[in-house]
Design a protein around this motif. Structure first.
Motif, mmCIF file in Angstrom:
data_model
loop_
_atom_site.group_PDB
_atom_site.id
_atom_site.type_symbol
_atom_site.label_atom_id
_atom_site.label_comp_id
_atom_site.label_asym_id
_atom_site.label_seq_id
_atom_site.Cartn_x
_atom_site.Cartn_y
_atom_site.Cartn_z
ATOM 1 N N ALA A 1 -31.120 -8.896 12.158
ATOM 2 C CA ALA A 1 -32.350 -9.546 11.783
ATOM 3 C C ALA A 1 -33.779 -9.080 12.598
ATOM 4 C CB ALA A 1 -32.269 -11.005 11.978
ATOM 5 N N GLY A 2 -33.586 -8.258 13.344
ATOM 6 C CA GLY A 2 -34.562 -7.485 14.112
ATOM 7 C C GLY A 2 -35.272 -8.528 15.321
ATOM 8 N N VAL A 3 -34.040 -9.363 16.014
ATOM 9 C CA VAL A 3 -34.509 -10.275 17.058
ATOM 10 C C VAL A 3 -34.674 -9.498 18.255
ATOM 11 C CG1 VAL A 3 -33.958 -12.206 18.248
ATOM 12 C CG2 VAL A 3 -33.763 -12.341 16.070
ATOM 13 N N GLY A 4 -35.449 -9.303 19.075
ATOM 14 C CA GLY A 4 -35.609 -8.691 20.279
ATOM 15 C C GLY A 4 -34.419 -8.900 21.159
ATOM 16 N N ARG A 5 -34.119 -7.898 22.150
ATOM 17 C CA ARG A 5 -33.056 -8.137 23.189
ATOM 18 C C ARG A 5 -32.900 -9.350 23.959
ATOM 19 N NH1 ARG A 5 -31.677 -2.900 26.926
ATOM 20 N NH2 ARG A 5 -31.608 -2.098 24.759
ATOM 21 N N ARG A 6 -34.104 -9.677 24.638
ATOM 22 C CA ARG A 6 -33.983 -10.767 25.479
ATOM 23 C C ARG A 6 -33.902 -12.124 24.655
ATOM 24 N NH1 ARG A 6 -38.982 -11.368 29.416
ATOM 25 N NH2 ARG A 6 -37.817 -9.325 30.092
ATOM 26 N N GLU A 7 -34.556 -12.534 23.582
ATOM 27 C CA GLU A 7 -34.131 -13.297 22.613
ATOM 28 C C GLU A 7 -32.862 -13.498 22.060
ATOM 29 O OE1 GLU A 7 -35.029 -17.083 21.184
ATOM 30 O OE2 GLU A 7 -36.325 -15.845 22.508
ATOM 31 N N ARG A 8 -32.231 -12.317 21.884
ATOM 32 C CA ARG A 8 -30.616 -12.389 21.241
ATOM 33 C C ARG A 8 -29.819 -12.722 22.250
ATOM 34 N NH1 ARG A 8 -31.555 -6.785 19.598
ATOM 35 N NH2 ARG A 8 -30.180 -6.097 21.096
ATOM 36 N N ALA A 9 -30.115 -12.342 23.518
ATOM 37 C CA ALA A 9 -29.291 -12.683 24.679
ATOM 38 C C ALA A 9 -29.649 -14.213 24.875
ATOM 39 C CB ALA A 9 -29.565 -11.948 25.993
ATOM 40 N N LYS A 10 -30.650 -14.616 24.764
ATOM 41 C CA LYS A 10 -30.865 -16.248 25.116
ATOM 42 C C LYS A 10 -30.277 -16.937 24.240
ATOM 43 C CE LYS A 10 -34.485 -19.522 25.647
ATOM 44 N NZ LYS A 10 -35.982 -19.645 25.737
ATOM 45 N N THR A 11 -30.406 -16.694 22.983
ATOM 46 C CA THR A 11 -30.010 -17.467 21.621
ATOM 47 C C THR A 11 -28.326 -17.608 21.613
ATOM 48 O OG1 THR A 11 -31.858 -16.982 20.220
ATOM 49 C CG2 THR A 11 -29.661 -17.812 19.307
ATOM 50 N N ALA A 12 -27.717 -16.232 21.951
ATOM 51 C CA ALA A 12 -26.231 -16.007 21.995
ATOM 52 C C ALA A 12 -25.837 -16.863 23.149
ATOM 53 C CB ALA A 12 -25.885 -14.453 21.978
ATOM 54 N N GLY A 13 -26.230 -16.611 24.343
ATOM 55 C CA GLY A 13 -25.772 -17.549 25.402
ATOM 56 C C GLY A 13 -25.525 -18.979 25.371
ATOM 57 N N ARG A 14 -26.722 -19.681 24.454
ATOM 58 C CA ARG A 14 -26.673 -21.002 24.163
ATOM 59 C C ARG A 14 -25.626 -21.407 23.373
ATOM 60 N NH1 ARG A 14 -29.047 -23.468 20.192
ATOM 61 N NH2 ARG A 14 -30.290 -21.609 19.548
ATOM 62 N N ILE A 15 -25.412 -20.490 22.336
ATOM 63 C CA ILE A 15 -24.474 -20.988 21.164
ATOM 64 C C ILE A 15 -23.079 -20.603 21.704
ATOM 65 C CG2 ILE A 15 -23.579 -20.161 18.970
ATOM 66 C CD1 ILE A 15 -26.483 -21.638 18.972
ATOM 67 N N ILE A 16 -22.857 -19.572 22.518
ATOM 68 C CA ILE A 16 -21.461 -19.371 23.223
ATOM 69 C C ILE A 16 -21.165 -20.563 24.137
ATOM 70 C CG2 ILE A 16 -20.183 -17.920 24.703
ATOM 71 C CD1 ILE A 16 -21.678 -15.608 23.650
ATOM 72 N N ASP A 17 -21.819 -21.162 24.769
ATOM 73 C CA ASP A 17 -21.805 -22.410 25.721
ATOM 74 C C ASP A 17 -21.629 -23.645 24.538
ATOM 75 O OD1 ASP A 17 -22.154 -20.846 28.114
ATOM 76 O OD2 ASP A 17 -24.056 -21.637 28.259
ATOM 77 N N LEU A 18 -22.207 -23.568 23.385
ATOM 78 C CA LEU A 18 -21.994 -24.837 22.774
ATOM 79 C C LEU A 18 -20.797 -24.754 22.063
ATOM 80 C CD1 LEU A 18 -23.776 -27.041 21.121
ATOM 81 C CD2 LEU A 18 -24.137 -25.350 19.176
ATOM 82 N N VAL A 19 -19.992 -23.658 21.813
ATOM 83 C CA VAL A 19 -18.653 -23.667 21.339
ATOM 84 C C VAL A 19 -17.424 -23.908 22.493
ATOM 85 C CG1 VAL A 19 -19.508 -22.829 19.168
ATOM 86 C CG2 VAL A 19 -18.772 -21.279 20.924
#
Length: 260
Positions: A104-122
């Motif tokens: 989707a073209g999301v930048g590296r820093r924002e990708r890492a932040k979002t992925a970290g939050r969702i990984i913790d969520l599950v």
């Protein structure tokens, strides 16, 4: 306005012996934040209905809308999770979860932040850098759910996602999914063949009849959240399970229709 609306949805498949009528004028509204389970006998069209909502199949007749917009092909607003995990084996959990964001073209820093939050969520925070081959079946499915969540879909469409898991892991995944759902109340359409699972997860259980596939009954589940182990053993749960079981397995004879 319903989040997902099926209006007179039909689907036919061409066979060598003629035309198979898989779905017959299915109409169903799923509202914002609802957790709907769909259950029914083999061949009732549960997966076909979900695939049409996902934009992976076209309806022969009728319409499907999400937030009032007709469905024409797949969309990031509809996260789809299948029984097969479909993870990239050469990517870590983190990279698998980031994949849709990168496309989707999301930048590296924002990708890492979002992925970290969702990984913790599950509940996979300790395994973010692990490869899929090192994970259990339940953990792989959590990763698949996290990947769907990461792109922030409006709805989740889940086709027997726990069907390949052992009984204990399946129960744990049901609780994990409900815990995640309770935090953000996304709209969920969950296909299953397991009556207990259908009752335990849902606000409403949609029971389908087969040949041709159609809505047989819609049964409200008036049990409070969070759902618990004690609730599984309660008389109220047993009564609802009996009602859904009878609706699934004691239906009138099918009227399968094929056109020579």
């Amino acid at each position: 306005m319903p989040t997902i609306s099926f209006t007179g949805v039909s689907r036919d498949f061409a066979l060598k012996t003629g035309e198979f009528h898989a779905l017959d004028r299915v109409s169903l509204d799923i509202h914002d934040g609802e957790f709907i389970t769909v259950v029914g006998p083999s061949g009732c069209g549960k997966s076909t209905l979900m695939n049409i909502a996902a934009g992976l199949l076209d309806a022969t007749g009728g319409t499907v809308t999400v937030d009032g917009e007709p469905v024409h092909g797949p969309s990031p607003e509809r996260g789809v999770i299948f029984q097969q995990y479909a993870l990239f084996p050469w990517m870590t959990v983190r990279k698998n979860v980031e994949f849709g964001l990168r496309i989707a073209g999301v930048g590296r820093r924002e990708r890492a932040k979002t992925a970290g939050r969702i990984i913790d969520l599950v509940g996979l925070g300790d395994f973010a850098d692990a490869l899929p081959k090192t994970l259990s079946g339940g953990m792989k499915q959590r990763c698949a759910i996290a990947r769907a969540y990461a792109v922030d879909p409006k709805v989740l469409l889940m086709d027997e996602p726990f069907g390949a898991l052992d009984a204990l892991t399946r129960v744990q995944m049901q609780d994990s999914l409900l815990e995640t759902w309770s935090r953000d109340r996304r709209t969920v359409m969950f296909i299953t063949h397991d009556v207990d699972e259908a009752v335990y997860l849902a606000n409403r259980v949609v029971v389908m009849a087969a040949r041709p596939g159609r809505i047989h009954r819609v049964i409200p589940v008036d049990l409070p959240y969070p759902r618990t182990e004690e609730m599984r053993l309660s008389g109220e749960f047993a009564e609802l399970r009996r009602e859904v079981w009878n609706a699934v397995y004691h239906q009138p004879a099918s009227s399968e229709r094929t056109t020579p």
